[in-house]
Design a protein around this motif. Structure first.
Motif, PDB file in Angstrom:
ATOM      1  N   THR A 272       0.861  -1.186   0.000  1.00 26.80           N
ATOM      2  CA  THR A 272       0.000   0.000   0.000  1.00 26.80           C
ATOM      3  C   THR A 272       0.894   1.230   0.000  1.00 26.80           C
ATOM      4  O   THR A 272       2.102   1.140   0.249  1.00 26.80           O
ATOM      5  CB  THR A 272      -0.906   0.049   1.248  1.00 26.80           C
ATOM      6  OG1 THR A 272      -0.081   0.192   2.401  1.00 26.80           O
ATOM      7  CG2 THR A 272      -1.755  -1.196   1.366  1.00 26.80           C
ATOM      8  N   GLY A 273       0.309   2.381  -0.253  1.00 22.22           N
ATOM      9  CA  GLY A 273       1.070   3.613  -0.303  1.00 22.22           C
ATOM     10  C   GLY A 273       1.703   3.963   1.034  1.00 22.22           C
ATOM     11  O   GLY A 273       2.733   4.639   1.089  1.00 22.22           O
ATOM     12  N   SER A 274       1.090   3.500   2.140  1.00 19.44           N
ATOM     13  CA  SER A 274       1.604   3.865   3.460  1.00 19.44           C
ATOM     14  C   SER A 274       2.745   2.959   3.904  1.00 19.44           C
ATOM     15  O   SER A 274       3.419   3.244   4.894  1.00 19.44           O
ATOM     16  CB  SER A 274       0.479   3.798   4.492  1.00 19.44           C
ATOM     17  OG  SER A 274      -0.005   2.475   4.598  1.00 19.44           O
ATOM     18  N   ARG A 275       2.947   1.868   3.189  1.00 23.62           N
ATOM     19  CA  ARG A 275       4.022   0.951   3.590  1.00 23.62           C
ATOM     20  C   ARG A 275       5.346   1.470   3.048  1.00 23.62           C
ATOM     21  O   ARG A 275       5.538   1.553   1.839  1.00 23.62           O
ATOM     22  CB  ARG A 275       3.742  -0.453   3.075  1.00 23.62           C
ATOM     23  CG  ARG A 275       4.767  -1.449   3.583  1.00 23.62           C
ATOM     24  CD  ARG A 275       4.237  -2.852   3.607  1.00 23.62           C
ATOM     25  NE  ARG A 275       5.059  -3.680   4.484  1.00 23.62           N
ATOM     26  CZ  ARG A 275       4.797  -4.943   4.768  1.00 23.62           C
ATOM     27  NH1 ARG A 275       3.722  -5.503   4.288  1.00 23.62           N
ATOM     28  NH2 ARG A 275       5.596  -5.634   5.550  1.00 23.62           N
ATOM     29  N   LYS A 276       6.284   1.785   3.935  1.00 23.62           N
ATOM     30  CA  LYS A 276       7.561   2.393   3.547  1.00 23.62           C
ATOM     31  C   LYS A 276       8.728   1.569   4.087  1.00 23.62           C
ATOM     32  O   LYS A 276       8.560   0.620   4.848  1.00 23.62           O
ATOM     33  CB  LYS A 276       7.676   3.832   4.088  1.00 23.62           C
ATOM     34  CG  LYS A 276       6.474   4.730   3.812  1.00 23.62           C
ATOM     35  CD  LYS A 276       6.404   5.145   2.368  1.00 23.62           C
ATOM     36  CE  LYS A 276       5.241   6.119   2.140  1.00 23.62           C
ATOM     37  NZ  LYS A 276       5.041   6.416   0.721  1.00 23.62           N
ATOM     38  N   GLY A 277       9.937   1.998   3.704  1.00 25.50           N
ATOM     39  CA  GLY A 277      11.170   1.501   4.308  1.00 25.50           C
ATOM     40  C   GLY A 277      11.467   0.052   4.008  1.00 25.50           C
ATOM     41  O   GLY A 277      11.144  -0.491   2.949  1.00 25.50           O
ATOM     42  N   ARG A 278      12.096  -0.612   5.001  1.00 23.70           N
ATOM     43  CA  ARG A 278      12.614  -1.963   4.808  1.00 23.70           C
ATOM     44  C   ARG A 278      11.499  -2.961   4.474  1.00 23.70           C
ATOM     45  O   ARG A 278      11.676  -3.830   3.620  1.00 23.70           O
ATOM     46  CB  ARG A 278      13.351  -2.398   6.086  1.00 23.70           C
ATOM     47  CG  ARG A 278      13.981  -3.769   5.966  1.00 23.70           C
ATOM     48  CD  ARG A 278      14.730  -4.111   7.245  1.00 23.70           C
ATOM     49  NE  ARG A 278      15.221  -5.469   7.196  1.00 23.70           N
ATOM     50  CZ  ARG A 278      15.842  -6.076   8.194  1.00 23.70           C
ATOM     51  NH1 ARG A 278      16.069  -5.419   9.332  1.00 23.70           N
ATOM     52  NH2 ARG A 278      16.259  -7.315   8.072  1.00 23.70           N
ATOM     53  N   GLY A 279      10.362  -2.834   5.171  1.00 22.72           N
ATOM     54  CA  GLY A 279       9.260  -3.757   4.910  1.00 22.72           C
ATOM     55  C   GLY A 279       8.808  -3.709   3.461  1.00 22.72           C
ATOM     56  O   GLY A 279       8.555  -4.743   2.846  1.00 22.72           O
ATOM     57  N   ARG A 280       8.743  -2.491   2.910  1.00 25.30           N
ATOM     58  CA  ARG A 280       8.334  -2.352   1.511  1.00 25.30           C
ATOM     59  C   ARG A 280       9.390  -2.948   0.583  1.00 25.30           C
ATOM     60  O   ARG A 280       9.057  -3.641  -0.383  1.00 25.30           O
ATOM     61  CB  ARG A 280       8.096  -0.876   1.173  1.00 25.30           C
ATOM     62  CG  ARG A 280       7.679  -0.647  -0.276  1.00 25.30           C
ATOM     63  CD  ARG A 280       7.391   0.818  -0.568  1.00 25.30           C
ATOM     64  NE  ARG A 280       7.091   1.020  -1.973  1.00 25.30           N
ATOM     65  CZ  ARG A 280       5.904   0.802  -2.526  1.00 25.30           C
ATOM     66  NH1 ARG A 280       4.907   0.373  -1.790  1.00 25.30           N
ATOM     67  NH2 ARG A 280       5.713   1.002  -3.812  1.00 25.30           N
ATOM     68  N   ARG A 281      10.673  -2.675   0.878  1.00 27.53           N
ATOM     69  CA  ARG A 281      11.746  -3.205   0.024  1.00 27.53           C
ATOM     70  C   ARG A 281      11.734  -4.736  -0.004  1.00 27.53           C
ATOM     71  O   ARG A 281      11.905  -5.354  -1.050  1.00 27.53           O
ATOM     72  CB  ARG A 281      13.099  -2.690   0.514  1.00 27.53           C
ATOM     73  CG  ARG A 281      13.354  -1.219   0.202  1.00 27.53           C
ATOM     74  CD  ARG A 281      14.815  -0.853   0.379  1.00 27.53           C
ATOM     75  NE  ARG A 281      15.287  -1.090   1.748  1.00 27.53           N
ATOM     76  CZ  ARG A 281      15.175  -0.205   2.733  1.00 27.53           C
ATOM     77  NH1 ARG A 281      14.591   0.975   2.512  1.00 27.53           N
ATOM     78  NH2 ARG A 281      15.640  -0.475   3.944  1.00 27.53           N
ATOM     79  N   GLU A 282      11.477  -5.331   1.148  1.00 28.78           N
ATOM     80  CA  GLU A 282      11.423  -6.794   1.208  1.00 28.78           C
ATOM     81  C   GLU A 282      10.266  -7.330   0.368  1.00 28.78           C
ATOM     82  O   GLU A 282      10.403  -8.349  -0.323  1.00 28.78           O
ATOM     83  CB  GLU A 282      11.281  -7.248   2.663  1.00 28.78           C
ATOM     84  CG  GLU A 282      12.549  -7.072   3.482  1.00 28.78           C
ATOM     85  CD  GLU A 282      12.348  -7.460   4.943  1.00 28.78           C
ATOM     86  OE1 GLU A 282      11.189  -7.770   5.321  1.00 28.78           O
ATOM     87  OE2 GLU A 282      13.335  -7.444   5.701  1.00 28.78           O
TER      88      GLU A 282
END
Length: 685
Positions: free
Chosen positions: A343-353
């Motif tokens: 989702t648009g709100s998911r950022k950082g390491r979690g999104r990269r994974e």
């Protein structure tokens, strides 16, 4: 060497810009810009013959013109035509008004007559200076749809010029035009300049034969555009997926804690047959609130994932996407399927994974909002895309999705399954969805309890709050939906924040939470988690809970200012309760006085819970543009045809479109270009 200065682009004038805004760029666009209504300026009515409520044209000499200050500042002029005196009042006026209406001037005035204290009068009539021999109009005067900076007089001249220059030759082969129908040139000229003796009612309700020809032309262009899109897909290639014994779909079916309804099994079969073909599926799955579309989508995804392909499921809001995600995790993770959450709100390491898992193919299913189609998302092997509540996505997003999902390495397009909890009335399905195959889940899962719908005036608000307290004491949960987040000066509506404060004060022993679209995603998720777990008794919310929210313990839905909501939206909100075995109630609070439209909506909600009947009535009340969310879709919906009344013409246009594409493909291209120009892509999105 002399430097050559490039010619400066000439800036368009105000009216020219306004014409562009209305998409009136070609002569044919102007010729097809038809009147909203007509004014009869072909005759003069004596002042003595005017009656209260008459709309008429009078002519005479101005005998007096002055600015008065009681009861408020206004320009008042008196006209004498020899049979009587007419008073003209202007609350808003300019110096030019005073000049044209100076004493001694001869003027022609048109407006609605009404009885006043000083005799018959007109408020804000149209007027112009004339001479003794100024001729009357010989045809009814058209009034066109317009916009700011585009006066009717300028637009009339532009339309007349476009009508003279436009190529109005017949494109449709004569054999495909219904017998007895007017010619196009004849119909257009008549509608722009109708004879004074024609029935105004026939013109304005679009039942005149000239209108029938224009509606047929428009419907034919729309049907051709949709059928062309469908036939173009027949030449595209998609991966073929077989349903295998012992495969993921069969294992999922065996692991579900419930049995599929016969309607669900039927549509699962229809989708499976599509997935076995080499042609990309382009199917709309429609079903009423709570009919079980998510599990059908999971069954379709299981077929593709079993063959080693990825699937994407996209929803318009994070709340709806998360509801899908939680259900799919529960069903598919125990079977060894990894699901990514984007989702648009998911950022950082979690999104990269997550992005790495999608790109490598490790994540077989990707669930999220429009973030699924953002530039940094790369699928390894996407075979099926599922879009929920597809009409709520903007047309640019849907076109971007189509372009992004093509697997360039293998030259394959993914299959596309679109889902909608707003059932599509039959005539609408034949027009705006003519390029889709449609599957319908027409039964609800067993155990769903009927919802009793009650309508109360806002004066009974305290009774409703007392009922909430009773429900909460029984261990039940309650939704209270408001249309606004904060106060608005322009709309006198109770807002969610104020209502939350009121309910907190009125229900000191209950947990009352607030949910709205402007809250951070993490905070929204936390609020929903508390409500889903049963720790929150009352959830005050805006319409972010319209679709996807599934809390079986919720038994009461209160919708504030229900008269302001669309009928399908009210039905969606009502569908948030009645999901368990307990009897549920939906309370519609309204603020009197109710408009006729408001009364129709609330009456329909009380009379039926059938989503198709609700959708049919909503289409009648609001029209296709509002019903389909046309403002956000950008699609050029039908301007002249009426889907509630013109089904026979739709049938004729559909048959003619198929024959025209088969036998006269060049004429088909010309007809679509004439009517839609570059906008035909929007109908395919």
């Amino acid at each position: 060497m002399t430097e050559v200065t490039p010619p400066q682009k000439k800036e368009k004038s105000g009216p020219q810009k306004a014409l562009d805004k209305l998409n009136l760029r070609r002569d044919i666009d102007l010729a097809l810009h038809l009147p909203l209504r007509y004014e009869d300026e072909t005759r003069i009515t004596p002042v003595s013959a005017l009656r209260d409520g008459d709309t008429a044209q009078v002519e005479g000499e101005v005998t007096q013109c002055e600015i008065q200050f009681r009861p408020r500042r206004q320009l008042v002029a008196r006209l004498d035509d020899g049979t009587g005196t007419l008073v003209m009042r202007f609350i808003h006026f300019y110096p030019s008004h005073q000049k044209t209406l100076a004493a001694g001037q001869r003027v022609r005035v048109r407006g609605e007559a009404r009885g006043g204290f000083f005799g018959i009068e007109m408020v804000h009539p149209s007027f112009r200076a004339v001479g003794e021999a100024t001729p009357l109009a010989t045809a009814l005067t058209p009034v066109y749809p317009t916009t700011a900076a585009l006066p009717q007089a300028y637009l009339r001249k532009a339309v007349a010029a476009g009508l003279r220059r436009a190529d109005l030759s017949e494109i449709i082969p004569q054999a495909l035009v219904p017998r007895g129908m007017w010619g196009l040139r004849e119909a257009l000229r008549f509608l722009h300049e109708p004879a004074p003796d024609v029935s105004l009612a026939e013109l304005e309700d679009h039942s005149h034969p000239a209108w029938q020809r224009l509606k047929f032309e428009e419907l034919l262009a729309q049907q051709l555009s949709q059928l062309q899109a469908k036939r173009e897909r027949e030449h595209q290639r998609a991966p073929r997926f077989a349903v295998r014994a012992g495969g993921l779909q069969e294992r999922l079916l065996g692991a579900l804690p419930f049995s599929l309804t016969s309607a669900q099994r039927r549509v699962v079969e229809e989708i499976a047959l599509d997935l076995q073909r080499e042609v990309p599926m382009h199917r709309l799955l429609q079903g009423d609130v709570g009919s079980g579309k998510t599990v059908v989508a999971a069954m379709a995804a299981a077929v593709a994932m079993n063959e080693g392909w990825q699937c994407a499921l996209m929803a318009p809001t994070e709340i709806l996407a998360e509801q899908h995600f939680r259900k799919l995790i529960g069903w598919l993770e125990p079977l060894g399927i990894r699901i990514a959450w984007l989702t648009g709100s998911r950022k950082g390491r979690g999104r990269r994974e997550m992005l790495e898992a999608v790109a490598s193919g490790e994540a077989a299913l990707v669930v999220g909002t429009h973030a699924v189609i953002q530039q940094d998302v790369a699928f390894k092997r996407l075979g099926l895309a599922i879009i929920d509540e597809q009409h709520r996505f903007g047309v640019a997003q849907r076109l971007a999705l189509r372009e992004k999902l093509v697997d360039e390495a293998e030259g394959l397009e993914p299959h596309l399954l679109m889902m909608s909890a707003t059932p599509i009335p039959r005539t609408l399905a034949m027009t705006l969805f003519a390029d889709l195959d449609v599957s319908t889940i027409d039964e609800l899962p067993p155990g769903r309890t009927p919802i009793v719908t009650k309508v109360f005036s806002d004066a009974r608000r305290h009774d409703v709050i007392h009922t909430i307290a009773t429900e909460a004491e029984r261990g039940r949960q309650v939704y209270w939906v408001c249309p606004l987040i904060e106060e608005s000066e322009s709309l006198d509506l109770q807002n969610a924040t104020e209502t939350h404060q009121q309910l907190v004060a009125a229900l000191p022993n209950q947990q009352v939470a607030l949910l709205h679209g402007r809250m951070p995603a993490a905070e929204k998720a936390a609020v929903m988690a508390e409500f889903t777990a049963g720790r929150t008794h009352v959830l005050v919310s805006t319409t972010v809970i319209e679709v996807g929210v599934d809390v079986p313990n919720a038994s009461l839905m209160v919708i504030e200012h229900a008269e302001r909501f669309g009928l399908s939206q009210l039905h969606q909100l009502r569908g948030r309760v009645g999901r368990g075995s307990v009897a549920s109630v939906c309370v519609l609070l309204y603020s009197p006085p109710l408009s006729d439209t408001g009364k129709s909506r609330l009456r329909a909600m009380v009379e039926t819970q059938d989503g198709f009947e609700i959708a049919r009535r909503d289409l009648e009340i609001r029209g296709p543009g509002e019903f389909m969310g046309a403002r956000q879709s950008g699609a050029p919906l039908l301007r002249f045809a009426d889907m509630a009344l013109d089904e026979p013409l739709v049938q004729l246009a559909r048959g003619a479109a198929e024959a025209m594409l088969d036998r006269h493909p060049e004429a088909a291209e010309q007809h679509v270009a004439r009517w839609l120009g570059a906008r035909s892509d929007y109908l395919k999105a």
